[in-house]
Design a protein around this motif. Structure first.
Motif, PDB file in Angstrom:
ATOM      1  N   THR A   1      -4.632  -5.493   2.754  1.00 36.16           N
ATOM      2  CA  THR A   1      -4.446  -5.323   1.233  1.00 36.16           C
ATOM      3  C   THR A   1      -3.588  -4.212   1.050  1.00 36.16           C
ATOM      4  N   HIS A   2      -3.190  -3.914   0.104  1.00 35.31           N
ATOM      5  CA  HIS A   2      -2.049  -2.814  -0.111  1.00 35.31           C
ATOM      6  C   HIS A   2      -2.432  -2.087  -1.770  1.00 35.31           C
ATOM      7  N   ALA A   3      -2.147  -1.118  -1.924  1.00 34.01           N
ATOM      8  CA  ALA A   3      -2.361  -0.354  -3.271  1.00 34.01           C
ATOM      9  C   ALA A   3      -1.369  -1.089  -4.298  1.00 34.01           C
ATOM     10  N   PRO A   4      -0.325  -1.437  -4.252  1.00 30.91           N
ATOM     11  CA  PRO A   4       0.599  -1.946  -5.442  1.00 30.91           C
ATOM     12  C   PRO A   4      -0.280  -3.244  -5.729  1.00 30.91           C
ATOM     13  N   ALA A   5      -0.776  -4.138  -4.863  1.00 33.31           N
ATOM     14  CA  ALA A   5      -1.326  -5.382  -5.377  1.00 33.31           C
ATOM     15  C   ALA A   5      -2.656  -5.236  -6.028  1.00 33.31           C
ATOM     16  N   VAL A   6      -3.347  -4.181  -5.520  1.00 35.54           N
ATOM     17  CA  VAL A   6      -4.847  -3.983  -5.995  1.00 35.54           C
ATOM     18  C   VAL A   6      -4.606  -3.475  -7.585  1.00 35.54           C
ATOM     19  N   GLU A   7      -3.945  -2.249  -7.484  1.00 34.79           N
ATOM     20  CA  GLU A   7      -3.588  -1.625  -8.882  1.00 34.79           C
ATOM     21  C   GLU A   7      -2.930  -2.762  -9.870  1.00 34.79           C
ATOM     22  N   LEU A   8      -2.002  -3.498  -9.373  1.00 34.81           N
ATOM     23  CA  LEU A   8      -1.578  -4.459 -10.473  1.00 34.81           C
ATOM     24  C   LEU A   8      -2.688  -5.476 -10.896  1.00 34.81           C
ATOM     25  N   ALA A   9      -3.414  -5.979 -10.144  1.00 37.48           N
ATOM     26  CA  ALA A   9      -4.459  -6.722 -10.346  1.00 37.48           C
ATOM     27  C   ALA A   9      -5.727  -6.274 -11.271  1.00 37.48           C
ATOM     28  N   GLU A  10      -5.669  -4.990 -10.934  1.00 34.79           N
ATOM     29  CA  GLU A  10      -6.784  -4.254 -11.769  1.00 34.79           C
ATOM     30  C   GLU A  10      -6.065  -3.986 -13.212  1.00 34.79           C
ATOM     31  N   ARG A  11      -5.002  -3.708 -13.191  1.00 35.09           N
ATOM     32  CA  ARG A  11      -4.518  -3.334 -14.605  1.00 35.09           C
ATOM     33  C   ARG A  11      -4.230  -4.479 -15.159  1.00 35.09           C
ATOM     34  N   LEU A  12      -3.851  -5.347 -14.665  1.00 40.55           N
ATOM     35  CA  LEU A  12      -3.499  -6.903 -15.404  1.00 40.55           C
ATOM     36  C   LEU A  12      -4.945  -7.490 -16.017  1.00 40.55           C
TER      37      LEU A  12
ATOM     38  N   LEU B   1       6.854  -4.490  -2.517  1.00 49.07           N
ATOM     39  CA  LEU B   1       7.848  -4.231  -3.347  1.00 49.07           C
ATOM     40  C   LEU B   1       7.608  -4.726  -4.665  1.00 49.07           C
ATOM     41  N   ALA B   2       7.702  -6.138  -4.889  1.00 48.77           N
ATOM     42  CA  ALA B   2       7.545  -6.740  -5.990  1.00 48.77           C
ATOM     43  C   ALA B   2       6.364  -6.080  -6.837  1.00 48.77           C
ATOM     44  N   CYS B   3       4.893  -6.200  -6.214  1.00 45.40           N
ATOM     45  CA  CYS B   3       3.870  -5.408  -6.890  1.00 45.40           C
ATOM     46  C   CYS B   3       4.157  -4.273  -7.559  1.00 45.40           C
ATOM     47  N   ARG B   4       5.036  -3.287  -6.660  1.00 40.88           N
ATOM     48  CA  ARG B   4       5.318  -2.135  -7.240  1.00 40.88           C
ATOM     49  C   ARG B   4       6.303  -2.030  -8.392  1.00 40.88           C
ATOM     50  N   ALA B   5       7.234  -3.012  -8.461  1.00 33.29           N
ATOM     51  CA  ALA B   5       8.053  -3.242  -9.420  1.00 33.29           C
ATOM     52  C   ALA B   5       7.276  -3.435 -10.846  1.00 33.29           C
ATOM     53  N   ALA B   6       6.348  -4.564 -10.597  1.00 30.91           N
ATOM     54  CA  ALA B   6       5.394  -4.775 -11.824  1.00 30.91           C
ATOM     55  C   ALA B   6       4.668  -3.703 -12.301  1.00 30.91           C
ATOM     56  N   LEU B   7       4.293  -2.541 -11.348  1.00 32.48           N
ATOM     57  CA  LEU B   7       3.530  -1.601 -11.885  1.00 32.48           C
ATOM     58  C   LEU B   7       4.457  -0.824 -12.807  1.00 32.48           C
ATOM     59  N   ALA B   8       5.676  -0.646 -12.310  1.00 31.91           N
ATOM     60  CA  ALA B   8       6.831   0.119 -12.844  1.00 31.91           C
ATOM     61  C   ALA B   8       6.832  -0.475 -14.403  1.00 31.91           C
ATOM     62  N   VAL B   9       6.783  -1.903 -14.418  1.00 39.03           N
ATOM     63  CA  VAL B   9       6.880  -2.630 -15.644  1.00 39.03           C
ATOM     64  C   VAL B   9       5.774  -2.090 -16.729  1.00 39.03           C
ATOM     65  N   LEU B  10       4.651  -2.317 -16.119  1.00 35.21           N
ATOM     66  CA  LEU B  10       3.402  -2.090 -16.898  1.00 35.21           C
ATOM     67  C   LEU B  10       3.453  -0.406 -17.300  1.00 35.21           C
ATOM     68  N   ASP B  11       3.925   0.350 -16.481  1.00 37.37           N
ATOM     69  CA  ASP B  11       4.062   1.682 -16.972  1.00 37.37           C
ATOM     70  C   ASP B  11       4.703   1.841 -18.113  1.00 37.37           C
ATOM     71  N   ARG B  12       6.004   1.116 -18.316  1.00 35.26           N
ATOM     72  CA  ARG B  12       7.010   1.138 -19.249  1.00 35.26           C
ATOM     73  C   ARG B  12       6.390   0.636 -20.517  1.00 35.26           C
ATOM     74  N   PHE B  13       5.424  -0.187 -20.361  1.00 33.00           N
ATOM     75  CA  PHE B  13       5.071  -0.889 -21.745  1.00 33.00           C
ATOM     76  C   PHE B  13       3.773   0.244 -22.139  1.00 33.00           C
TER      77      PHE B  13
END
Ligand SMILES: Cc1ncc(COP(=O)(O)O)c(C=O)c1O
Length: 460
Positions: free
Chosen positions: A92-103, A330-342
């Motif tokens: 597992t890795h932080a970007p996927a975990v954080e993305l799942a949690e935040r969504l 990488l894709a999950c990290r981009a998604a986190l940056a998208v959520l940051d922007r929101f």
């Protein structure tokens, strides 16, 4: 920068010699050669000779904050040096975990688990399989039929195509497809005299109810595009439809799959389109905008109750689906940056202002005699060009006329739509409306009304 004359045509020729372009009748490619794009900057795409084009469809609806967005790029560069990818089975890795949690938090925890994939169609396949498998695990293996809406679109793989009703994409492969039930679309354009959008929604829901009444014991899931059926030509419906559908799915024990691949990520005005109906589905498919137009990423969110039905000592009762790049870091990290922007930019609120500005600028089109069914929801605008003004190859001619006016725009059949990145300002909104109108003038001139010709089907 030196921009050699002819650079565009050289890339076009090389492209046509070696690339089989998606969603394209390649025989037409000589007449409509692909735009050779060298770079992107905000809402602009710039070709090899320095000509700019406004990306009016956000590059197939994926780009939210413009091209080469500095904040998303910074996140990607940071992630690239740490961990571009690791498989998500056994790791597992932080970007996927954080993305799942935040969504999940964005659904108030209702959809507690997230299954990752890559493209939109793969998320649809997952949701269909997951729904079926969850009923099977619950001892209901008879529930293996799916219901979809007329004019619905869910992607091009065989499972997704089986629940898609866009003839030009589907018909050739029809013999290969599993049979799904199709029910009336709640598309508001079908309103008869005196009928409201809510009435149309009720009519469509009544047809669904009749099907559920007779087949619910065999039906696993209903799949819908909430609020806007994109590939149908931005067919919009009232949120009342979603509320009734949720109630019917509960009553008849049918999973509700919301395909928010096109309409999610703020496109309709709320982060998830379903929020406007005050409901949560059993599965949400997200893709496209979630990674801000940078890398392929899709995911299926579901309820913990459904997730738990797969927990067992028996491996085969688990959900063993996978793709190599599932949950790419990488894709999950981009998604986190998208959520940051929101969060940081109050995007939904700002989009309301952007939408008001563009609606105002487009207002004259609502009364244009060449136009019918002008409609808008969030950051989506669409209108249909009346048949007498359509003529042959309307979508292609409109697209080419748009190119000549710095617009990258691709009508669907006779529907012209705008799905711009969330970076419009008032000035750009006025410019965009002017260019769309000028393009319409060039293609659907009142002098050239084609009284008896029909439009050809077209691609998104
Ligand atoms: C609603 C919807 N579902 C699924 C898909 C398929 O996504 P992809 O093209 O990434 O496979 C699309 C693509 O346009 C879509 O609009």
């Amino acid at each position: 920068m030196h921009t050699p004359v002819g650079a565009n045509s050289s890339w076009q020729q090389r492209s046509l010699r070696s690339i089989w372009h998606p969603c394209t009748q390649m025989q037409r490619a000589a007449a409509v050669p692909p735009l050779p794009i060298a770079r992107g900057e905000g809402p602009w795409l710039i070709d090899h000779e320095g000509q700019r084009y406004f990306d009016a469809t956000s590059s197939w609806w994926v780009n939210l904050f413009g091209h080469a967005d500095a904040r998303i790029n910074a996140a990607l560069k940071d992630q690239l040096d740490r961990l571009p990818h690791v498989m998500l089975a056994g790791c597992t890795h932080a970007p996927a975990v954080e993305l799942a949690e935040r969504l999940s938090a964005l659904t108030d925890g209702v959809l507690g688990h997230c299954f990752f994939a890559s493209d939109g169609a793969s998320a649809v396949e997952i949701a269909l399989k997951m729904s079926f498998h969850h009923w099977r695990n619950r001892g209901r293996s008879d529930k293996r039929e799916f219901v979809c809406l007329r004019q619905g679109y869910h992607g091009e793989t065989l499972g997704a195509l089986a629940v898609t009703d866009v003839a030009v994409f589907r018909d050739a492969y029809d013999p290969l497809l599993m049979r799904a039930h199709q029910v009336m679309s709640p598309d508001t354009r079908q309103a008869g005299p005196g009928e409201t959008a809510v009435d149309v929604a009720a009519r469509a829901a009544a047809e669904l109810q009749a099907l559920f009444e007779s087949r619910h014991e065999h039906i696993a899931a209903l799949i819908i595009e909430p609020l806007v059926q994109g590939a149908a030509g931005m067919a919009m419906h009232d949120a009342a439809y979603l509320r009734t559908v949720r109630a019917l799915c509960d009553r008849y024990q049918v999973s509700l799959i919301a395909d928010e691949i096109a309409v999610g990520c703020g496109r309709t005005g709320t982060f998830f389109a379903c929020e406007q109906a005050g409901i949560w589905p059993d599965f949400v498919c997200l893709s496209k905008g979630i990674s801000g137009g940078t890398l392929p990423l899709s995911l299926v969110m579901t309820r913990d109750e459904i997730y738990e039905v797969f927990l067992d000592d028996d491996v085969a009762r688990g959900f063993l689906h996978s793709h190599s790049y599932t949950g790419n870091a990488l894709a999950c990290r981009a998604a986190l940056a998208v959520l940051d922007r929101f969060e940081q930019d109050d995007v939904l609120q700002r989009n309301r202002q952007r939408a008001a500005a563009l609606s105002l600028a487009l207002a004259p089109l609502q009364h244009d005699p060449r136009v019918e069914h002008f409609r808008q929801r969030g950051m989506i605008w669409a209108f249909d060009v009346r048949e007498p003004f359509v003529g042959e190859r309307f979508a292609e001619r409109f697209h080419l006329a748009g190119r000549a006016r710095e617009l990258l725009i691709r009508p669907i059949g006779r529907t012209v739509y705008l799905m711009p990145p969330y970076v419009l300002d008032d000035e750009l909104a006025v410019w965009l409306a002017q260019r769309v109108t000028a393009t319409l003038d060039a293609v659907a001139d009142t002098e050239n009304a084609h009284a008896d010709r029909t439009s050809e089907p077209s691609t998104a």
